[in-house]
Design an enzyme around this catalytic site. Structure first.
Site, PDB file in Angstrom:
ATOM      1  N   LYS A   1     -52.103  98.347 -19.247  1.00 16.04           N
ATOM      2  CA  LYS A   1     -52.295  99.780 -19.593  1.00 16.04           C
ATOM      3  C   LYS A   1     -52.894 100.029 -20.950  1.00 16.04           C
ATOM      4  O   LYS A   1     -52.780  99.385 -21.532  1.00 16.04           O
ATOM      5  CB  LYS A   1     -51.114 100.755 -18.975  1.00 16.04           C
TER       6      LYS A   1
HETATM    7  C1  LIG Z   1     -49.748 100.036 -12.753  1.00 12.30           C
HETATM    8  C2  LIG Z   1     -49.945 100.979 -11.849  1.00 12.30           C
HETATM    9  C3  LIG Z   1     -49.120 101.774 -11.392  1.00 12.30           C
HETATM   10  C4  LIG Z   1     -47.229 101.119 -11.353  1.00 12.30           C
HETATM   11  O1  LIG Z   1     -47.102 101.019 -12.968  1.00 12.30           O
HETATM   12  P1  LIG Z   1     -45.682  99.711 -12.981  1.00 12.30           P
HETATM   13  O2  LIG Z   1     -45.643 100.050 -14.523  1.00 12.30           O
HETATM   14  O3  LIG Z   1     -46.575  98.557 -13.027  1.00 12.30           O
HETATM   15  O4  LIG Z   1     -45.012 100.044 -12.009  1.00 12.30           O
HETATM   16  C5  LIG Z   1     -49.308 102.823 -10.433  1.00 12.30           C
HETATM   17  N1  LIG Z   1     -50.365 103.085 -10.203  1.00 12.30           N
HETATM   18  C6  LIG Z   1     -51.294 102.804 -10.515  1.00 12.30           C
HETATM   19  C7  LIG Z   1     -52.732 103.278 -10.346  1.00 12.30           C
HETATM   20  C8  LIG Z   1     -51.420 101.575 -11.533  1.00 12.30           C
HETATM   21  O5  LIG Z   1     -52.491 101.189 -11.962  1.00 12.30           O
END
Ligand SMILES: *Cc1c(COP(=O)(O)O)cnc(C)c1O
Length: 411
Positions: free
Chosen positions: A187
């Site tokens: 992220k």
């Molecule tokens: C990464 C992601 C998530 C989930 O996040 P985690 O921290 O991996 O549980 C949810 N929605 C989207 C669109 C994502 O890219």
């Protein structure tokens, strides 16, 4: 190094982690600790301020953030949530794990949920719309807001890929009633693991808090307003919060860098025949982590992807409804796919198989992503540049992409 925040880790993250080790106390969710000096609470305050939200709840993942937000909104069995067919598997799984039903909606050439299709999918059971701000760019929040307000629905934003992005000047995650963010290492900013929920609605916050911490009132106060739930244990740990706090302070620097990288790349790629960039609902508000090119013809997209060693977005596992066999199985009534519930007697079976959203299938088959900040082959963004790329590296990648497009031009 998958996400840009990763590259900005320095002594600040390290010092914060060492401060946790020196203090070595559990932090916010304990009875014997006022919880004011801890990293989780400091992160929550800083995030609420940075995004202009009434409340921030730190949790252990983006998936937990989505579930806590949905529970906070009171969504559960009998309710329907409208989710785009291009998302991340957690966007869908979080709805099912709350006991609610997933209704898929088409995307448009912004690669985010199509408001017109959302309207056509509303039923008397619809409770919420979940825009997923894919690949760093906002969904059409003006149109979605209008629909949600007119029909009395909640908007719950999946901001996992779009921390720091905005739509018409408003931070994503604060336009809907709740916003869910991830801090995993793909992220914009990262604690390696973690997430958070934003909401300005005190009841949503209280319920999300209660759910994330075994039914306690916020900050484990004895008394409070609202509903005590039979909760889970989804809180963010002190060590990860220490990193998250440092990363949050760098969010604007990370975005400046990623946007500059993307700007140079798309300028160098320039205009090309038979292809255009995806629609951006707010070009200056997006994160700039990925540049997406939408071709006129799927074959052209496939040829370009082959030449650069990538795949059209239709082939990004876990981000496209048609690539989720467990979802299709669940829709057919297979109890194993979501072990504690299944559609069956009294519930409608649903088709989630590939083909259920023809427009989404078509757009994703024609789309190729070039990484400009987040590199993730599962996201279809394995090819490209990153926040640490030099100008000459960016220019070289732009040249390679141009040659691929021109060399494989259809017809
Ligand atoms: C990464 C992601 C998530 C989930 O996040 P985690 O921290 O991996 O549980 C949810 N929605 C989207 C669109 C994502 O890219």
């Amino acid at each position: 190094m998958p996400g840009p925040g990763y590259r900005f880790v320095d002594d600040e993250e390290r010092d914060n982690v060492l401060a946790v080790l020196d203090r070595w106390r559990a932090g916010r969710d304990t009875f014997d600790d006022p919880g004011e000096g801890d990293m989780v609470r400091r992160f929550e305050r800083a995030a609420a301020e940075r995004f202009g939200s009434g409340h921030c709840l730190a949790v252990n993942s983006g998936t937990s953030a989505l579930i806590a937000a949905l529970v906070g909104l009171g969504i559960g069995p009998g309710d329907e949530v409208i989710v785009p067919g291009y998302m991340f598997v957690a966007s869908i799984a979080s709805v099912l794990h709350c006991g609610a039903d997933v209704v898929l909606a088409e995307i448009d050439e912004s690669l985010t949920i199509d408001p017109a299709d959302v309207e056509s999918k509303i039923t008397p059971r619809t409770k919420a719309i979940m825009p997923v701000h894919m690949l760093g760019a906002p969904a059409d929040m003006t149109a979605l807001r209008r629909i949600a307000d007119a029909r009395g629905l909640h908007l719950v934003e999946d901001c996992a890929q779009a921390a720091g992005a905005a739509h018409q000047g408003r931070p994503l995650g604060t336009i809907g009633r709740a916003g869910a963010f991830s801090l995993n290492h793909y992220k914009v900013i990262t604690a390696l693991q973690g997430g958070f929920v934003l909401t300005s609605d005190p009841l949503v916050f209280q319920r999300a808090y209660s759910f994330h911490d075994q039914g306690w009132f916020p900050y484990r106060e004895d008394r409070g307003e609202g509903d005590r739930l039979l909760g889970m244990n989804l809180g963010l740990g002190e060590l990860h919060a220490a990193v998250a706090l440092a990363q949050l302070g760098k969010l604007d620097r990370v975005l400046d860098r990623v946007r500059a990288v993307k700007q140079r790349l798309v300028e160098r790629i320039g205009d090309l025949p038979d292809v255009r960039r995806r629609t951006l609902h707010d070009p200056s508000g997006e994160c700039g982590t990925v540049a997406v090119y939408v071709f006129d013809h799927a074959k052209h997209a496939q040829d370009v992807a082959d030449r650069i060693g990538a795949k059209p977005l239709l082939d990004s596992p876990t981000h496209y409804y048609g690539s989720l066999p467990a979802l299709a199985a669940f829709g057919r009534g297979d109890r194993k796919a979501v072990p504690f519930r299944a559609p069956g007697p009294g519930r409608w079976l649903r088709t989630y198989e590939r083909g259920a959203l023809p427009r989404t299938d078509d757009i994703l088959a024609r789309s190729v992503a070039v990484a400009t900040g987040v590199s993730d082959s599962y996201l279809g963004a394995g090819f490209g540049v990153h926040a640490g790329s030099t100008e000459s590296e960016i220019d070289a990648v732009a040249g390679e992409f141009r040659r691929a497009v021109l060399g494989s031009r259809a017809g």
